[in-house]
Design an enzyme around this catalytic site. Sequence first.
Site, PDB file in Angstrom:
ATOM      1  N   ALA A  73       0.824  -1.211   0.000  1.00 29.84           N
ATOM      2  CA  ALA A  73       0.000   0.000   0.000  1.00 29.84           C
ATOM      3  C   ALA A  73       0.858   1.261   0.000  1.00 29.84           C
ATOM      4  O   ALA A  73       0.451   2.295  -0.534  1.00 29.84           O
ATOM      5  CB  ALA A  73      -0.949  -0.008   1.200  1.00 29.84           C
ATOM      6  N   SER A 201      -3.255  -3.624   0.224  1.00 29.62           N
ATOM      7  CA  SER A 201      -2.100  -4.329   0.772  1.00 29.62           C
ATOM      8  C   SER A 201      -2.556  -5.735   1.134  1.00 29.62           C
ATOM      9  O   SER A 201      -3.708  -5.939   1.504  1.00 29.62           O
ATOM     10  CB  SER A 201      -1.593  -3.599   2.019  1.00 29.62           C
ATOM     11  OG  SER A 201      -0.495  -4.295   2.571  1.00 29.62           O
ATOM     12  N   THR A 241       9.415  -7.421 -12.842  1.00 30.11           N
ATOM     13  CA  THR A 241       8.931  -8.790 -13.007  1.00 30.11           C
ATOM     14  C   THR A 241       7.886  -9.107 -11.953  1.00 30.11           C
ATOM     15  O   THR A 241       8.106  -8.856 -10.764  1.00 30.11           O
ATOM     16  CB  THR A 241      10.110  -9.784 -12.890  1.00 30.11           C
ATOM     17  OG1 THR A 241      11.067  -9.448 -13.888  1.00 30.11           O
ATOM     18  CG2 THR A 241       9.638 -11.216 -13.074  1.00 30.11           C
ATOM     19  N   CYS A 324       7.826   5.909  17.516  1.00 24.02           N
ATOM     20  CA  CYS A 324       9.078   6.250  18.189  1.00 24.02           C
ATOM     21  C   CYS A 324      10.003   6.930  17.195  1.00 24.02           C
ATOM     22  O   CYS A 324      10.550   6.298  16.313  1.00 24.02           O
ATOM     23  CB  CYS A 324       9.722   4.977  18.725  1.00 24.02           C
ATOM     24  SG  CYS A 324      10.841   5.283  20.082  1.00 24.02           S
TER      25      CYS A 324
HETATM   26  C1  PLP Z   1      -0.082  -0.877   6.636  1.00 30.20           C
HETATM   27  C2  PLP Z   1      -0.648   0.317   5.960  1.00 30.20           C
HETATM   28  C3  PLP Z   1      -0.010   0.907   4.871  1.00 30.20           C
HETATM   29  C4  PLP Z   1       1.306   0.377   4.342  1.00 30.20           C
HETATM   30  O1  PLP Z   1       1.091  -0.803   3.646  1.00 30.20           O
HETATM   31  P1  PLP Z   1       2.346  -1.691   3.136  1.00 30.20           P
HETATM   32  O2  PLP Z   1       1.712  -2.746   2.299  1.00 30.20           O
HETATM   33  O3  PLP Z   1       2.976  -2.225   4.394  1.00 30.20           O
HETATM   34  O4  PLP Z   1       3.242  -0.791   2.384  1.00 30.20           O
HETATM   35  C5  PLP Z   1      -0.583   1.998   4.279  1.00 30.20           C
HETATM   36  N1  PLP Z   1      -1.740   2.485   4.717  1.00 30.20           N
HETATM   37  C6  PLP Z   1      -2.393   1.952   5.766  1.00 30.20           C
HETATM   38  C7  PLP Z   1      -3.687   2.527   6.192  1.00 30.20           C
HETATM   39  C8  PLP Z   1      -1.869   0.853   6.422  1.00 30.20           C
HETATM   40  O5  PLP Z   1      -2.510   0.341   7.473  1.00 30.20           O
END
Ligand code: PLP
Length: 380
Positions: A73, A201, A241, A324
Amino acid sequence: MAFYFDNASTTPVDPRVVERMNGCLSAEGTFGNPASTTHGFGWFASEEVEWARATVAEVIDADPREIVWTSGATEADNLAIRGVVDALCSERGRNRIVTLASEHKAVLDTCAHLTGCEVIILRPRSDGLIDLDALAEVLTDQTLLVSVMLVNNETGVVQPIQEIAKMAHQAGALMHSDLAQAVGKLEVSMRALDLDLASLSAHKTHGPKGVGALYVRRSSDVRVAEQQHGGGHERGMRSGTLPTHQLVGMAEAYRLAQQDFAAEYARVDQLRTRVVDAVLGLGDIQINGRKTVPHILNLTVQGVDAEPLMAAMPEIGLSTGSACNSATLEPSHVLQSMGLTRADGLSSVRMSFGRTTTLEAVDHLIHSFTEAVQSLRSRS
Ligand SMILES: *Cc1c(COP(=O)(O)O)cnc(C)c1O
């Protein structure tokens, strides 16, 4: 024994997903390059990739041609926002981007790095929901894109995306939503939500880490410029790929989430109610956010810092609402955007539930949490 209540940060991969992925890795499986067109190794891998694309599209009520694979995501958020700005900003003569202060850093930091754009960051209300009147004021003929997530990863707050999308479209702007936390927690339909772009994601939904997708509506109005150059995969929007095992894993995870949706939602809702009833009985504890999914519970425990609270129950995997930043502990930007004080922000914890959360684990959580809060409060 250890008990995991941090499913909003990531989830364990479902064993049925692992099995499916294993079939795409070694010499006996579909290991070929899906872009190889000169032999069956490539054709079979390509068939798996297209099965995955059709499956993900079906789960989110989209067309397979609207799915662009990414590494997650984070990349999808970057591709959506930067891609739209690069493709359409000067063509449309619009340079305003509107988003919310409670968005994920993948959206906020991408916006912070845009050049030549005016980024408007709205504050959510104290209940975490968007202020639609404030939104209306910043939607003008200069607005290119609105980006608001459906389910917030820290509070579980569900934004009224349909209404936001309608307002964005009336102003002639495109609508993007980060759905990383939404799939599996809500039924999501690209058609019903009326989105132009959406980030997905796999690993928040019992799939593997390192894979996701960007939904790009098939419409001449919606264009995304590639952000990495290469072989021109994914209709020129994202080269590289394709990782067959990852894509099949994501698709199987989404399929399972859809298949088990109603029963799983009801089960998680009951677990949450059990926790809420028990912990609110301790007094001076607030739930942050209104209109939330049951899977995410964000609590402020008055007079108790989150750090010692979590240290007092090391067998329980929780998360603070805080990030953090090197040496200094900063309260969560999401809670701060809702107007929580610094002290309340640092006294907040997030509990998040998933498919592997059992009733037994929830009772351990309640027991440990109650003891820890009472003991820390009696010391102060
Ligand atoms: C976890 C998360 C992401 C990041 O997703 P990844 O696949 O780990 O890069 C982005 N937006 C939200 C709301 C998320 O909870």
